[in-house]
Design an enzyme around this catalytic site. Sequence first.
Site, short mmCIF file in Angstrom:
data_model
loop_
_atom_site.label_atom_id
_atom_site.label_comp_id
_atom_site.label_asym_id
_atom_site.label_seq_id
_atom_site.Cartn_x
_atom_site.Cartn_y
_atom_site.Cartn_z
N HIS A 18 71.97 82.31 21.44
CA HIS A 18 72.22 81.73 20.46
C HIS A 18 71.83 82.62 19.10
O HIS A 18 70.66 83.08 18.97
CB HIS A 18 70.92 80.72 20.29
CG HIS A 18 71.13 79.73 19.26
ND1 HIS A 18 70.62 79.91 17.99
CD2 HIS A 18 71.58 78.41 19.17
CE1 HIS A 18 70.86 78.98 17.08
NE2 HIS A 18 71.59 78.02 17.99
N HIS A 72 77.96 80.18 16.48
CA HIS A 72 76.38 80.69 16.40
C HIS A 72 75.55 80.81 17.47
O HIS A 72 74.79 81.31 18.29
CB HIS A 72 75.49 79.85 15.30
CG HIS A 72 75.25 78.28 15.66
ND1 HIS A 72 76.41 77.63 15.59
CD2 HIS A 72 74.24 77.94 16.26
CE1 HIS A 72 75.79 76.54 16.18
NE2 HIS A 72 74.64 76.69 16.64
#
Length: 180
Positions: free
Chosen positions: A101, A87
């Site tokens: 992110h 992620h």
Amino acid sequence: EFANELPGISFNFSQYIQDNVEEALSGVKGANSIKIIGRDLATLEDPVFAGRIVGDGVAVEPAADATRIVVAAPCAGVVAKVFPGGHGIALETDAGPVLIHVGIDTVELKGEGFVLRTEDGARVAAGDPLVEVDVAAVRARGFATVTPVLAIGGQRVVPEAPVGGPVATGEALFRIVSGP
């Protein structure tokens, strides 16, 4: 380190995010798949990003109809860290560290919906695939897909892309400027 040797030089960063499925099926580049949320990270749901605790930058959002995207390197560098599950990815670049992110609280997915395309220590060029994201699956689980792209080394960031509008592949999101 490079930025310190050339004071006043700007480094441009682009976020290459492509609608992978459309391109793979048709062989034709897809339409713009993200839009700029803007520099006002304070509007994000996550207090760490909203408070710029990690760093400054912009946030992008995959288009509402995007089902799968490929997040690619916004600039050349070395993959300093791939977060468990894919992620988040930190790059070490000539202008300092940069973090991508994908989503808010997506660490809770433990990799579900993410297919890594890189690894720690890999040298990447701008546009190299970093992670493939099943946007539809992430959203179906109730997670936001807004993606902060941040300069995380205290660098000065100057936004380049228009807030609220679509961003074309290769279009600069922001510049990191050396010096005060």
